[in-house]
Design an enzyme around this catalytic site. Structure first.
Site, PDB file in Angstrom:
ATOM      1  N   GLY A 137       0.585   5.625   0.594  1.00 61.71           N
ATOM      2  CA  GLY A 137      -0.201   6.781   1.003  1.00 61.71           C
ATOM      3  C   GLY A 137       0.640   8.038   0.916  1.00 61.71           C
ATOM      4  O   GLY A 137       1.768   8.034   0.401  1.00 61.71           O
TER       5      GLY A 137
ATOM      6  N   GLY B 261       0.834  -1.195   0.000  1.00 58.63           N
ATOM      7  CA  GLY B 261       0.000   0.000   0.000  1.00 58.63           C
ATOM      8  C   GLY B 261       0.867   1.242   0.000  1.00 58.63           C
ATOM      9  O   GLY B 261       2.027   1.221   0.422  1.00 58.63           O
TER      10      GLY B 261
ATOM     11  N   ASP C  65      -8.449   7.501  11.498  1.00 55.56           N
ATOM     12  CA  ASP C  65      -8.879   7.037  10.172  1.00 55.56           C
ATOM     13  C   ASP C  65      -9.355   5.584  10.250  1.00 55.56           C
ATOM     14  O   ASP C  65      -8.757   4.683   9.655  1.00 55.56           O
ATOM     15  CB  ASP C  65      -7.733   7.185   9.175  1.00 55.56           C
ATOM     16  CG  ASP C  65      -8.197   7.076   7.728  1.00 55.56           C
ATOM     17  OD1 ASP C  65      -9.419   7.183   7.480  1.00 55.56           O
ATOM     18  OD2 ASP C  65      -7.356   6.878   6.838  1.00 55.56           O
TER      19      ASP C  65
ATOM     20  N   ASN D  17       2.094   9.529   3.248  1.00 61.42           N
ATOM     21  CA  ASN D  17       3.221   9.565   4.183  1.00 61.42           C
ATOM     22  C   ASN D  17       4.186   8.400   4.045  1.00 61.42           C
ATOM     23  O   ASN D  17       5.065   8.227   4.891  1.00 61.42           O
ATOM     24  CB  ASN D  17       2.694   9.601   5.621  1.00 61.42           C
ATOM     25  CG  ASN D  17       1.920  10.867   5.902  1.00 61.42           C
ATOM     26  OD1 ASN D  17       2.321  11.945   5.482  1.00 61.42           O
ATOM     27  ND2 ASN D  17       0.795  10.743   6.586  1.00 61.42           N
TER      28      ASN D  17
END
Length: 318
Positions: free
Chosen positions: A35, A33, A146, A37
């Site tokens: 993102g 994954g 989140d 950051n």
């Protein structure tokens, strides 16, 4: 800014990274994954061959923050919500330093897929587990932030709910740093984005709603009214209407309160098919039927209590 090696994570597959300080080495297999950051890779620890997850980021502050979260999760008594922290180090590549940490790789089935495969009878069980974990997290001064099905994995043997991304976890009292609109009370006009337990509990309610609306839906005018209608339009959701509304409107001060309400509802549910059998009962035997159903309910509740006691026992094992 994301560092150069992380801009194209697929190019790193097959590469071996070596920790500058602890000297541990990991072979990157594939990205899991990506993102804003950083990037998470599936990797193999050299020597043991153990599969692990490696999170790399161009921002050292991100790594420090997420490592602190994982350490806090480990301190929460009985909580196994997040992955175990295994290593923290720096990787020097072509003169550039890339901070990273290594965590347990959690194998399992994504939350919504699990419900589709195994049935919605598991929904209250998994939500009770989630609320138990959140209770410990909140007591340690953190809010998950989140919280959404995309971040939740269900393991097998035994069935346990785990989280694969703690990047949005925020210290209580601060502003939520990461969120997904559908699960964010600010998006629905039902609160601010201050990190507090009620923020997570709103997200729990939206996860339950998302289970029955897997495609989700956009907000229209009158956010609360729209959500109430969505709950009432699904038979499976109507049984949870009271705790869902309380969570959506911020009436729960702690995860334990919502957990108790869900647990009470779970214990009161009839076994599948019982309603149909009772509708076809002989009126002359109504009294006997009521007694039989009463004993059946007692047995079901006792079984549920036994299963939950076993679950709690497993959580407190070292």
């Amino acid at each position: 800014m994301m560092k150069e090696p992380l801009k194209n994570p697929f190019s790193l597959a097959g590469e071996t990274i070596a920790g500058k300080w602890h000297k541990n080495r990991y072979v990157l297999k594939k990205p899991l994954g990506r993102g804003a950051n950083g990037v998470v890779f599936l990797a193999a620890a050299l020597g043991s061959g153990r599969e692990v997850a490696v999170k790399m980021s161009g921002d050292n502050g991100t790594i420090i923050s997420e490592v602190n979260v994982l350490k806090s999760l480990a301190k929460a008594r009985g909580s196994i919500l997040g992955p175990s922290l295994l290593d923290v180090d720096d990787w020097v590549r072509d003169g550039e330093t890339v901070p990273f940490y290594v965590m347990e790789y959690i194998r399992g089935t994504h939350f919504l897929t699990f419900l589709k495969q195994r049935g919605y009878a598991w929904l209250p069980v998994l939500m009770i587990q989630l609320l138990t974990h959140l209770e410990g997290l909140h007591q340690n001064g953190w809010v998950f932030g989140d919280l959404k099905p995309d971040n939740l994995i269900v393991t097998d043997s035994p069935v346990k709910l785990r989280c694969i991304d703690v990047g949005g976890t925020t210290m209580q009292g601060r502003a939520i740093k990461e969120f997904t609109e559908f699960f964010d009370r600010g998006y629905w006009g039902l609160g601010n984005r201050k990190a507090e337990p009620a923020y997570d509990l709103f997200s729990v309610a939206m996860i339950i709603i998302n289970a029955y609306y897997p495609e989700r839906f956009p907000k229209r005018e009158g956010g609360l009214g729209q959500l109430k209608k969505a709950i009432r339009d699904k038979e499976g959701l109507r049984r949870y209407e009271s705790p869902l509304i309380r969570a959506l409107t911020g009436q729960y001060a702690a995860a334990g309160e919502m957990k108790r309400d869900l647990y009470a509802l779970y214990g009161q549910e009839r076994r599948p098919g019982e309603r149909r059998r009772s509708q076809g009962a002989n009126p002359a035997k109504t009294g006997d039927g009521k007694k039989g159903r009463m004993w059946e309910t007692v047995i079901v509740v006792l079984l549920i209590l036994g299963v939950y006691a076993l679950y709690i026992f497993q959580q407190i094992q070292p």
